[in-house]
Design an enzyme around this catalytic site. Sequence first.
Site, PDB file in Angstrom:
ATOM      1  NE  ARG A 136      27.930  30.094 -26.561  1.00  0.00           N
ATOM      2  CZ  ARG A 136      29.060  29.589 -27.051  1.00  0.00           C
ATOM      3  NH1 ARG A 136      29.145  29.255 -28.340  1.00  0.00           N
ATOM      4  NH2 ARG A 136      30.099  29.384 -26.283  1.00  0.00           N
ATOM      5  CG  PHE A 186      16.781  30.819 -23.252  1.00  0.00           C
ATOM      6  CD1 PHE A 186      16.214  32.013 -22.887  1.00  0.00           C
ATOM      7  CD2 PHE A 186      16.220  30.123 -24.311  1.00  0.00           C
ATOM      8  CE1 PHE A 186      15.109  32.515 -23.550  1.00  0.00           C
ATOM      9  CE2 PHE A 186      15.111  30.613 -24.976  1.00  0.00           C
ATOM     10  CZ  PHE A 186      14.554  31.819 -24.596  1.00  0.00           C
ATOM     11  CB  VAL A 235      23.898  22.163 -23.237  1.00  0.00           C
ATOM     12  CG1 VAL A 235      23.715  20.753 -22.670  1.00  0.00           C
ATOM     13  CG2 VAL A 235      22.585  22.937 -23.143  1.00  0.00           C
ATOM     14  CE  LYS A 242      19.336  26.027 -21.285  1.00  0.00           C
ATOM     15  NZ  LYS A 242      17.943  25.933 -21.763  1.00  0.00           N
ATOM     16  CG  ASP A 262      12.083  27.176 -29.229  1.00  0.00           C
ATOM     17  OD1 ASP A 262      11.938  27.384 -30.454  1.00  0.00           O
ATOM     18  OD2 ASP A 262      13.181  27.292 -28.653  1.00  0.00           O
TER      19      ASP A 262
END
Length: 543
Positions: free
Chosen positions: A268, A271, A274, A294, A384
């Site tokens: 998790r 956003f 998965v 996802k 990221d």
Amino acid sequence: MKFFSNIFKKNKDRQHLDDADANDELVDSEQKVIVPSRKSKRNSVGSISPTGSSSPRSGKKNNDGNCEPLTEEEDPVPTIICISNLKGLQKYDRKWLTQSGIKDEVINDNFPIVVHVLNFLRRKDFIYYKYVEQPEQIAQLKEMVKDQVPSVVVTSSASSQNSPNYSSSDEEDEAGGGRAKNNLSIPRNAAGSQSPGVIVTSANTNSGGPSSFSFIYTENTRRIDSGRIFMSPGVFFKFPEELETATERILNEGNPKEQYKNLDFEARGGFGSVYAAKNKNPHCANDKQMVALKKMPHRTLKQKRMNLTEISFMKYCRHPNIADFICSYQRNDELWMIMEFLEGGTLSDAIHNFTFCESKIAYVAREILRGIHYLHANNICHRDLKSSNIMISLKGDIKIIDFGLAIDFSIEKEDIHMCGSPYWMPPEQIHGRPHSFSADIWSFGVCVVEMLKRRLPNHNSRLKSMVTTATEGLVLSREEHAEWSDEVYDFVHRCIQFDPQQRATAEQLLEHPFLTKACDLKDIKEILPALFMSNTLSKQGLF
């Protein structure tokens, strides 16, 4: 056997941290102090009850007793608290600073930065600290509003006994960040009355400590791409005007449940969640039997823009070191994105379960850099990069995932938006200064340090990590790391320059002598069966 016993021990030691992260709580692991998330203390969206108890952010209850999702218009706006020094912070934030291990002189000398970091880490809550350089300004503000807005109570925020939630007021609070605000005035219309959308609230009044006041302020600052949905570098749909057209162009038609079946929960993130899924009807030999699915909430305008943009980045980026995108669908109020399934696990898993020698580090670093170089050559910045966003396949492929914060710099060449993950965030973002492609290089450098040291710098506290990065950078003395070769030390040094202009580019780093040490693919494959086994055991709850 020793390898697996170490895996069991390390996973047991980390269990309390994993549980805390899953509950979205703030953890300082060195002191074993958990500062709980206060999302559950809201009475209604954006309001605090007289007793200080509140209800979740998820929205109002429907007839079935379930929470309805928040719409774009229902998103609460933050209460802004003006403070001039450490004593103005809420008591639980002062306690958090104390237990993080940051020295008092560092806090006092860099208090505006500390405030900025706290606002970022509390971004999903609904109070925002505004630093006022001179305490006298707060008294002036009191005089400014006392006749016009009688309901404002000037108070000491240090003495508040309630536990309200904290956030920046940036439009992208869920995306991981926001910009600092500098406007201290309450907006008013031509008649001098309070402007629409500004709701003044009272705070507890107690003696002692510096004065401050709070009010709710609706003005947002937005990231530079908030008005568009990415299609390809320099090409985008206008948002929200062309949302429907973008949706038709980006998403596949059909019912994904007829094609894919959930098997196991994988992870998790910020956003979505998965899952490992099975392709029930492969049409050809090249169709993957196992895929990564996802699922992302797709209700508000903000979610729709971010989801469609992420899918477009994945769809556009075709490179051996970037996870393969397969297709995407809308399923009720969720968006499903189907990607290749990389069963080897994340680089973070590998770091916790395996000791990397420099030749293996060089191999992994080279593969990540190839992906970064491809992105930057196409004017895409990931923003990221971290060890949990680097995947390893059982074939030894190293691939970048998760483009939820990616941005196209084809038009603007930099952004001022505090986003990403705390331990990997570069100094310029923490300071709220413009950032560009060099932000990815810093984050990549932290990943290399993580492989070398088998842990993150300042891993015990993300608060301390961000403040230290912003004030000192990432300092790695040669004396303390005598076991590192000159090549790897220089390689890391070029990645983590405090000044972003001094960092090497991905293209330059690919030519660095350290990467000539990279091992062969067969050497990487030696660790993969054990890594796969550890992930399998973890999913089954055996450790």
